[in-house]
Design a protein around this motif. Sequence first.
Motif, PDB file in Angstrom:
ATOM      1  N   GLY A   1      33.947  57.037  32.664  1.00  0.00           N
ATOM      2  CA  GLY A   1      34.592  55.751  32.855  1.00  0.00           C
ATOM      3  C   GLY A   1      36.059  55.813  33.191  1.00  0.00           C
ATOM      4  N   GLU A   2      36.557  56.970  33.638  1.00  0.00           N
ATOM      5  CA  GLU A   2      37.953  57.065  34.041  1.00  0.00           C
ATOM      6  C   GLU A   2      38.101  56.587  35.489  1.00  0.00           C
ATOM      7  OE1 GLU A   2      41.621  60.298  34.477  1.00  0.00           O
ATOM      8  OE2 GLU A   2      39.594  60.975  34.020  1.00  0.00           O
ATOM      9  N   LEU A   3      39.037  55.684  35.743  1.00  0.00           N
ATOM     10  CA  LEU A   3      39.246  55.118  37.072  1.00  0.00           C
ATOM     11  C   LEU A   3      40.669  55.381  37.538  1.00  0.00           C
ATOM     12  CD1 LEU A   3      37.425  51.741  36.480  1.00  0.00           C
ATOM     13  CD2 LEU A   3      36.746  53.434  38.185  1.00  0.00           C
ATOM     14  N   THR A   4      40.810  55.774  38.817  1.00  0.00           N
ATOM     15  CA  THR A   4      42.122  56.102  39.370  1.00  0.00           C
ATOM     16  C   THR A   4      42.276  55.456  40.740  1.00  0.00           C
ATOM     17  OG1 THR A   4      42.072  58.253  38.236  1.00  0.00           O
ATOM     18  CG2 THR A   4      43.689  57.965  40.001  1.00  0.00           C
ATOM     19  N   PHE A   5      43.382  54.733  40.933  1.00  0.00           N
ATOM     20  CA  PHE A   5      43.735  54.147  42.230  1.00  0.00           C
ATOM     21  C   PHE A   5      44.871  54.974  42.820  1.00  0.00           C
ATOM     22  CE2 PHE A   5      41.607  50.850  40.006  1.00  0.00           C
ATOM     23  CZ  PHE A   5      41.119  49.940  40.931  1.00  0.00           C
ATOM     24  N   ARG A   6      44.674  55.410  44.067  1.00  0.00           N
ATOM     25  CA  ARG A   6      45.715  56.208  44.724  1.00  0.00           C
ATOM     26  C   ARG A   6      46.077  55.571  46.064  1.00  0.00           C
ATOM     27  NH1 ARG A   6      43.504  62.439  43.819  1.00  0.00           N
ATOM     28  NH2 ARG A   6      43.564  62.400  41.514  1.00  0.00           N
ATOM     29  N   ASP A   7      47.258  54.997  46.132  1.00  0.00           N
ATOM     30  CA  ASP A   7      47.797  54.417  47.368  1.00  0.00           C
ATOM     31  C   ASP A   7      46.795  53.464  48.029  1.00  0.00           C
ATOM     32  OD1 ASP A   7      49.696  53.959  49.293  1.00  0.00           O
ATOM     33  OD2 ASP A   7      49.114  55.685  50.523  1.00  0.00           O
ATOM     34  N   VAL A   8      46.269  52.548  47.252  1.00  0.00           N
ATOM     35  CA  VAL A   8      45.245  51.635  47.743  1.00  0.00           C
ATOM     36  C   VAL A   8      45.887  50.444  48.448  1.00  0.00           C
ATOM     37  CG1 VAL A   8      43.421  50.027  47.059  1.00  0.00           C
ATOM     38  CG2 VAL A   8      43.540  52.295  46.024  1.00  0.00           C
ATOM     39  N   HIS A   9      45.422  50.189  49.676  1.00  0.00           N
ATOM     40  CA  HIS A   9      45.822  49.022  50.450  1.00  0.00           C
ATOM     41  C   HIS A   9      44.578  48.186  50.724  1.00  0.00           C
ATOM     42  CE1 HIS A   9      49.955  50.408  51.741  1.00  0.00           C
ATOM     43  NE2 HIS A   9      49.433  51.540  51.265  1.00  0.00           N
ATOM     44  N   PHE A  10      44.725  46.870  50.642  1.00  0.00           N
ATOM     45  CA  PHE A  10      43.590  45.988  50.939  1.00  0.00           C
ATOM     46  C   PHE A  10      44.098  44.572  51.199  1.00  0.00           C
ATOM     47  CE2 PHE A  10      40.257  42.981  49.763  1.00  0.00           C
ATOM     48  CZ  PHE A  10      39.223  43.433  50.571  1.00  0.00           C
ATOM     49  N   GLY A  11      43.392  43.865  52.106  1.00  0.00           N
ATOM     50  CA  GLY A  11      43.759  42.484  52.404  1.00  0.00           C
ATOM     51  C   GLY A  11      42.600  41.709  52.980  1.00  0.00           C
ATOM     52  N   TYR A  12      42.789  40.399  53.061  1.00  0.00           N
ATOM     53  CA  TYR A  12      41.795  39.493  53.626  1.00  0.00           C
ATOM     54  C   TYR A  12      42.366  38.868  54.892  1.00  0.00           C
ATOM     55  CZ  TYR A  12      39.971  39.642  48.818  1.00  0.00           C
ATOM     56  OH  TYR A  12      39.494  40.043  47.604  1.00  0.00           O
ATOM     57  N   ASP A  13      41.599  38.955  55.990  1.00  0.00           N
ATOM     58  CA  ASP A  13      42.006  38.295  57.236  1.00  0.00           C
ATOM     59  C   ASP A  13      43.461  38.575  57.576  1.00  0.00           C
ATOM     60  OD1 ASP A  13      39.476  37.181  57.499  1.00  0.00           O
ATOM     61  OD2 ASP A  13      40.023  35.417  56.321  1.00  0.00           O
ATOM     62  N   ARG A  14      43.785  39.855  57.636  1.00  0.00           N
ATOM     63  CA  ARG A  14      45.110  40.339  58.040  1.00  0.00           C
ATOM     64  C   ARG A  14      46.214  40.048  57.023  1.00  0.00           C
ATOM     65  NH1 ARG A  14      45.248  38.657  64.487  1.00  0.00           N
ATOM     66  NH2 ARG A  14      43.307  39.731  65.071  1.00  0.00           N
ATOM     67  N   ARG A  15      45.862  39.449  55.898  1.00  0.00           N
ATOM     68  CA  ARG A  15      46.860  39.218  54.846  1.00  0.00           C
ATOM     69  C   ARG A  15      46.678  40.296  53.786  1.00  0.00           C
ATOM     70  NH1 ARG A  15      46.319  36.269  49.959  1.00  0.00           N
ATOM     71  NH2 ARG A  15      48.336  35.871  48.982  1.00  0.00           N
ATOM     72  N   GLU A  16      47.641  41.169  53.667  1.00  0.00           N
ATOM     73  CA  GLU A  16      47.525  42.305  52.756  1.00  0.00           C
ATOM     74  C   GLU A  16      47.793  41.852  51.322  1.00  0.00           C
ATOM     75  OE1 GLU A  16      50.058  45.825  53.307  1.00  0.00           O
ATOM     76  OE2 GLU A  16      48.168  46.922  53.539  1.00  0.00           O
ATOM     77  N   ILE A  17      46.851  42.165  50.434  1.00  0.00           N
ATOM     78  CA  ILE A  17      46.977  41.787  49.024  1.00  0.00           C
ATOM     79  C   ILE A  17      47.547  42.948  48.219  1.00  0.00           C
ATOM     80  CG2 ILE A  17      45.745  40.974  46.987  1.00  0.00           C
ATOM     81  CD1 ILE A  17      45.835  38.935  49.206  1.00  0.00           C
ATOM     82  N   LEU A  18      46.916  44.116  48.324  1.00  0.00           N
ATOM     83  CA  LEU A  18      47.386  45.312  47.629  1.00  0.00           C
ATOM     84  C   LEU A  18      48.127  46.196  48.615  1.00  0.00           C
ATOM     85  CD1 LEU A  18      44.210  46.182  45.480  1.00  0.00           C
ATOM     86  CD2 LEU A  18      46.227  44.846  44.817  1.00  0.00           C
ATOM     87  N   GLN A  19      49.291  46.673  48.209  1.00  0.00           N
ATOM     88  CA  GLN A  19      50.147  47.444  49.102  1.00  0.00           C
ATOM     89  C   GLN A  19      50.613  48.712  48.397  1.00  0.00           C
ATOM     90  OE1 GLN A  19      53.274  44.896  50.688  1.00  0.00           O
ATOM     91  NE2 GLN A  19      52.033  43.087  50.284  1.00  0.00           N
ATOM     92  N   GLY A  20      49.882  49.791  48.614  1.00  0.00           N
ATOM     93  CA  GLY A  20      50.248  51.050  47.966  1.00  0.00           C
ATOM     94  C   GLY A  20      50.067  50.994  46.467  1.00  0.00           C
ATOM     95  N   PHE A  21      48.868  50.582  46.031  1.00  0.00           N
ATOM     96  CA  PHE A  21      48.604  50.364  44.604  1.00  0.00           C
ATOM     97  C   PHE A  21      48.185  51.679  43.942  1.00  0.00           C
ATOM     98  CE2 PHE A  21      45.888  48.993  41.060  1.00  0.00           C
ATOM     99  CZ  PHE A  21      46.756  48.111  40.425  1.00  0.00           C
ATOM    100  N   TYR A  22      48.877  52.041  42.861  1.00  0.00           N
ATOM    101  CA  TYR A  22      48.558  53.237  42.077  1.00  0.00           C
ATOM    102  C   TYR A  22      48.242  52.812  40.646  1.00  0.00           C
ATOM    103  CZ  TYR A  22      50.467  56.280  45.744  1.00  0.00           C
ATOM    104  OH  TYR A  22      50.700  56.936  46.919  1.00  0.00           O
TER     105      TYR A  22
END
Length: 591
Positions: free
Chosen positions: A350-371
Amino acid sequence: MDELLDKTEAKKNGKYYFGVYMWLLSYMKPYAWQMTLFIVCGLVISLSQMGIFRVLQYIIDNVIMAKDLEKFRFIVIILIGVLVCMFGAMAANNLLSRLVREKASRDLQYACMKQLRRLGFTYYEKHGVGETLSLLNTDVASVQGIYQRHFPSLVNNGIMMFVAFGFVIHTNAILMLSTMPCFFLYYLVGPLLQKKTAYWGKVARDRRTEWNRKIYESISGLTEMRAYQREEWELERYDAKHEHFNVSQKKQFIFRGARALSRQLSSFAGMLVMFIAGAYLNRNGSLTVGEFVAFVMYYQMMNQNSAQIVQILVDQSLVLHQGEKIKDFMALHPDVEESPEPVVLPRVRGELTFRDVHFGYDRREILQGFYLNIRAGERFALVGPTGNGKSTILKLIGRFYDPTYGDIYLDGVPLKQLSFSQLRDSIGYVFQETYLFGSSIRENIRFGFPEATDDQVVEAAKAANAHDFIMQLKDGYDTLVGERGVKLSGGQRQRISIARMFIKDPKIILLDEATSALDNVSEIEVLKALDTLMHGRTTIAVAHRLSTVRHYDRIVVIKDGVAAEAGSYHELVNNKGWLYELETRAVAGNP
């Protein structure tokens, strides 16, 4: 852009819809040998019917006109043999037709349902429930008519028409040539009327889809309609959609009737010319009475089947508009796909790691380099202003979406390399709005683990603090909860969903505003159940009420797509950073 123009041009010259038609017929390909037998039986039926007319010709010319009754008994035996052969072929033809059409219809329906399961959240966000229901209930049902009615009839009528045409030519070519101009008279105006019929048929089907969508909205939004006293307003909108559909349907029927009338006029003109020419040829000795009678039957059979073929083609052209929607739907690719050779974790910690995660909806970026790193068994909370990606993080963990850049790891393995089954079997969700099926409480709890016994269901309910209120109900665990659990309170529905999680026994628990819609009493009961559920499991909770996550191991504040700060509740408050600001605003009544 070029692809769109090519598709539009193909539609204009009919190539595109021919491709749609061939794609639909591909669902009959697994049953090719049954279709071959079906065609053979259709040929036997056609030859038998034409043979009967030939026998009648012989009876008229060589028995009745020649008054030779000795041959009659022999001819009757032949006629009975032909009839037996024809009825046997008809029985086999009907059986094979039913077999193929039922299986092809089933395969198309199953393929659409399977595709619906494959597509991800992006499809459901862009297409409403009413549109999807219309696709499955209306469009698929209409397209199935190709297998059930149109194609079998097209094959049978086509065989019959060509066989009748051959017999007409063989009987008397001159008489046939004299009637052909009348036979083709219909095609001077028929194609125009057919085009108009097809156009308004497509319009009617599109408007039917809009009408069905409005019906769904009227039913699903009934509570809001009554609360705002907008029933009359909604009825006016419903009537407008219905009338819009009726107008297009009336125009379709008008052009269809005009086309049928023009067909009948050309047929009557042909019959008139045929009788005049037949009388002339008979007087000259070029045509016997029996030949003329047989010719009339052949001509009528050819004329009747050609008219049916035209009708079938028109009806199919209307259906192909809906077939286009299904083909486009089946051509969609899910944004999230399973690895062809997934990695199997021997044991999920159950260990979870986010490394430089980027994500968005319809060209609008929500997460920007999420660690972020969440330890196994840790109670972890996500807080922050609305619209900064808290719920999105939970969706990324379950691979409802994939990051546009960066990776998320479970126990050191990228989520993209894990199978959907292992990943989602390891995760349990408790949403703000719990979806309950309209069946019994027992079945709703067992949904978490379908193979669970009744004893396991009860133990899960007890662990979720749900057993007591369930036993107070008239039918206990067999109580029907109604659509979406409408017969239960919000707190009761949440405890049922938590019981699902106990019976599923996941290693990771994701809580998305699980108590935000509850009153204080219900919230206390649900929080007790959640405390039991979270023991020994990695828990990630999205919360607006900071009071519900104060005791968590760590809290991270999400702001502007990054982890602005992280730590225990007391550490973050003492630092007087973002969490302190959120807490201050909440106390002031301005969250």
